[in-house]
Design an enzyme around this catalytic site. Sequence first.
Site, PDB file in Angstrom:
ATOM      1  N   LEU A  78       0.851  -1.191   0.000  1.00  0.00           N
ATOM      2  CA  LEU A  78       0.000   0.000   0.000  1.00  0.00           C
ATOM      3  C   LEU A  78       0.891   1.246   0.000  1.00  0.00           C
ATOM      4  O   LEU A  78       1.063   1.911   1.010  1.00  0.00           O
ATOM      5  CB  LEU A  78      -0.951  -0.018   1.197  1.00  0.00           C
ATOM      6  CG  LEU A  78      -2.264  -0.726   0.842  1.00  0.00           C
ATOM      7  CD1 LEU A  78      -2.063  -2.226   0.849  1.00  0.00           C
ATOM      8  CD2 LEU A  78      -3.381  -0.311   1.738  1.00  0.00           C
ATOM      9  N   GLU A  80       1.043   4.076  -2.619  1.00  0.00           N
ATOM     10  CA  GLU A  80       0.561   4.601  -3.903  1.00  0.00           C
ATOM     11  C   GLU A  80       1.598   5.455  -4.617  1.00  0.00           C
ATOM     12  O   GLU A  80       1.821   5.309  -5.813  1.00  0.00           O
ATOM     13  CB  GLU A  80      -0.738   5.395  -3.702  1.00  0.00           C
ATOM     14  CG  GLU A  80      -1.971   4.531  -3.480  1.00  0.00           C
ATOM     15  CD  GLU A  80      -2.083   3.981  -2.065  1.00  0.00           C
ATOM     16  OE1 GLU A  80      -1.243   4.348  -1.210  1.00  0.00           O
ATOM     17  OE2 GLU A  80      -2.995   3.180  -1.808  1.00  0.00           O
ATOM     18  N   ASP A 105      -9.570   7.884  -5.915  1.00  0.00           N
ATOM     19  CA  ASP A 105      -9.086   8.719  -4.801  1.00  0.00           C
ATOM     20  C   ASP A 105      -7.662   8.346  -4.397  1.00  0.00           C
ATOM     21  O   ASP A 105      -6.903   9.191  -3.927  1.00  0.00           O
ATOM     22  CB  ASP A 105     -10.007   8.555  -3.592  1.00  0.00           C
ATOM     23  CG  ASP A 105     -11.460   8.718  -3.971  1.00  0.00           C
ATOM     24  OD1 ASP A 105     -12.034   9.767  -3.685  1.00  0.00           O
ATOM     25  OD2 ASP A 105     -12.022   7.786  -4.599  1.00  0.00           O
ATOM     26  N   PHE A 106      -7.336   7.082  -4.538  1.00  0.00           N
ATOM     27  CA  PHE A 106      -6.015   6.632  -4.085  1.00  0.00           C
ATOM     28  C   PHE A 106      -4.899   7.171  -4.984  1.00  0.00           C
ATOM     29  O   PHE A 106      -3.747   7.248  -4.571  1.00  0.00           O
ATOM     30  CB  PHE A 106      -5.967   5.097  -4.021  1.00  0.00           C
ATOM     31  CG  PHE A 106      -7.105   4.501  -3.227  1.00  0.00           C
ATOM     32  CD1 PHE A 106      -7.718   5.227  -2.209  1.00  0.00           C
ATOM     33  CD2 PHE A 106      -7.587   3.222  -3.498  1.00  0.00           C
ATOM     34  CE1 PHE A 106      -8.782   4.700  -1.480  1.00  0.00           C
ATOM     35  CE2 PHE A 106      -8.646   2.695  -2.775  1.00  0.00           C
ATOM     36  CZ  PHE A 106      -9.252   3.426  -1.771  1.00  0.00           C
ATOM     37  N   ILE A 107      -5.266   7.542  -6.194  1.00  0.00           N
ATOM     38  CA  ILE A 107      -4.269   8.116  -7.107  1.00  0.00           C
ATOM     39  C   ILE A 107      -3.827   9.502  -6.609  1.00  0.00           C
ATOM     40  O   ILE A 107      -2.733   9.949  -6.907  1.00  0.00           O
ATOM     41  CB  ILE A 107      -4.826   8.183  -8.548  1.00  0.00           C
ATOM     42  CG1 ILE A 107      -5.055   6.757  -9.075  1.00  0.00           C
ATOM     43  CG2 ILE A 107      -3.894   8.944  -9.476  1.00  0.00           C
ATOM     44  CD1 ILE A 107      -5.682   6.703 -10.452  1.00  0.00           C
ATOM     45  N   HIS A 149     -14.252   8.178  -1.653  1.00  0.00           N
ATOM     46  CA  HIS A 149     -14.107   6.941  -2.429  1.00  0.00           C
ATOM     47  C   HIS A 149     -14.694   7.009  -3.827  1.00  0.00           C
ATOM     48  O   HIS A 149     -14.816   5.984  -4.493  1.00  0.00           O
ATOM     49  CB  HIS A 149     -14.731   5.756  -1.673  1.00  0.00           C
ATOM     50  CG  HIS A 149     -13.780   5.113  -0.709  1.00  0.00           C
ATOM     51  ND1 HIS A 149     -13.376   5.742   0.428  1.00  0.00           N
ATOM     52  CD2 HIS A 149     -13.143   3.923  -0.725  1.00  0.00           C
ATOM     53  CE1 HIS A 149     -12.535   4.952   1.085  1.00  0.00           C
ATOM     54  NE2 HIS A 149     -12.369   3.844   0.410  1.00  0.00           N
TER      55      HIS A 149
END
Lengths: 345, 342
Positions: A78, A80, A105-107, A149
């Site tokens: 995890l 990113e 969102d994780f980008i 999210h």
Amino acid sequence: MPWDEALVNSLVYDKPDPGEGRVSTYVSAVREALTLALEHDPRVFVLGQGVDDPSAMFGTTRGLQQQFGSQRVFDIPLSEEGMMGVSAGAAMNGMRPVYMHNRPDFILLAFNQLVTHAAKFHFMDNGTTDVPMVVWAAIGRGWGSGAQHSQAIHGMLLGVPGLKIVMPSTPYDAKGLLLSAIIDNNPVCVFEHRWLMKKDGVVPEGLYRVPIGKGVYRRRGKDVTIVGASHAIELGAQAASLLASEGIEAEVIDLRTVKPLDEAIVLESLKKTGRLVVVDTAWMKGGLCAEIGCLAAEKGFADLKAPVCRVGLPDVPTPAGYTLEQFYYPDAARIAAAARGIVRV
Amino acid sequence: MTIRYPYTGEGARGFDRFAQSHSGAKLLGLYRSMLRIRRIEEEIERRYHQDQMKTPIHLVIGQEATSVGCCAALGETDLLYSSHRTHGNYLAKGGDLKAMLCEMHCRINGCAGSRGGSMHLIDKRVGMAGTSAIVGGAVPIAAGAALAAQMKGEDHVVVVFLGDSTTEEGVASESLNFAALKQLPLVFFCENNFYSVQSPLATRQPARDLRTWAASYAIPAVRVDGVNVLAVLEETQTAVARARSGGGPTFIEAPVYRFRAHGGAGDDSRTGYRDVAEREAWERVDPLTLFSGFLMAGGMLDERATAVMEEALAAEIADAFELALASPIPVEADLYRHVYAD
Ligand SMILES: Cc1ncc(C[n+]2csc(CCOP(=O)(O)OP(=O)(O)O)c2C)c(N)n1
């Protein structure tokens, strides 16, 4: 099944006519593109959180690790930003990573590597470095996803030179655009809307490409142009059907790629209809809606018979509950109403 | 008068252990490389106020032994990634001086076509593979390069230079983790010069040994005297051999001192963030004088040979500046080149 898949699963799309060719699901089309790319090019590899788990990135990576081995299809820490940099570094050194994210969102954690590194090296290195990588993300609403999210990030990336962004709306395009993205020598973001993943469509077997940077007419009409991409243009097409029953002929343009933007097709249609509704899965401010509105003002001003109309998200974070979501997300009816409003001008 | 970060190495005595493993010519070559970087940096510094080089600079005066020692352990196909402090890395890796100075003068024939500046010196022919002016930015990129080498079964290794402050960036920890996980052929070379711009290590990190940070990822972590070019070479060779044979990454910490300000010409110790006496103490273990003293004591170098070296370097440097100043500047169309690859 992930907790918020129920709504997506309940979606009903028109079934394509098998007489027109092989019918495939959207997810299979994406998986097929990945399979073909892995088969045909030893430089391609697929990485992402959980790409080898039972959910298999919405099914798009199912079986790929078994078929191609854990050297070429693998789960990652995890991290990113780190993994975006690793992808860029591998791409700069002869590989073709496809880095998959189950939420856009994780980008945002990786913008430094995506925006300030991957998109810049070709320029900074005076053309001596290519960064052929794909950043894939499942985007869009799912009930309860809320403010953290389901953010639409393509608007934030539109102003980043060096990046390309594709947003397919059909299984055919999902496969053809993903293949084009993998073959492209630049960093390409591929944003796939979760609500489209239940869609079936005609998808040819084997390798084919949908060109990056070219839009397509989904419907011809003379009264108003509805332009957008991804799930927004799916709704736009539904709106056009509603309008047709009232005698309003809407032209529907699916951009397929939002960067680089096919300005010519928008201006061509605007010349005919004089009216423009821009639809997007993102916020209206400062993003695709704003950009196309500006395009019309700058290069299509003389053709405009009515103000440009934007249909996207209000300047409000995404609420998490269905009670508020209903006021938040535009639907076909709202797009139709917007079109009606300017056709009457 | 406080010396917050004293030198803790062995000084000139530290050379004895390693000297036997190298020929006299090799030792002289290392010295010449360091001297060359020093003289180039001094000339850049001397001319900087003339404002012909419209680019930020991060001089490596005082840090020559790390670049030279490390690069001496690398082959041309081994890749080096670096940060904003690029001059020493680029020159030690074999980068073209003329292309570097053209870049710093914003000329079209600069090593990055005048679009990189001094923080973006690259020369792919010799494995100077890329840099990032974002602290920590090059670290995962280097890990990706090492991953590519591993996947393709190529036997080159990758080295990434990082400063002490870089270890505070999350992405550096992410990169250590991934490099350890995949046993990547990667060397993390950390030049610990104790300051990030004007912030001392003590205001940024708890008092701990930097090696423990890397070691917590099960990465072999070593410290080497950063002013001792032979020690740096030896430690890098060990790390490179480990990486090349599939033994995974190594973290090398090299305490070293920058004799100038973080950026620009001249020293800024007098502004008060570090004591002038601290710099002076480190100048007494200047990596160049330390090594030349050792070479002279061993009869490998004398005044005459030094003078010959100096003369040749002065001519080379003068030529390169002359070429840079006479080189063409870009035209408008050059701006639009290379935004996208074909
Ligand atoms: C992400 C980021 N934060 C801040 C800066 C501003 N900055 C440039 S160099 C530098 C200090 C870096 O210190 P270190 O990594 O120890 O390297 P050194 O300059 O000592 O060689 C800082 C803070 C930056 N370039 N990037």
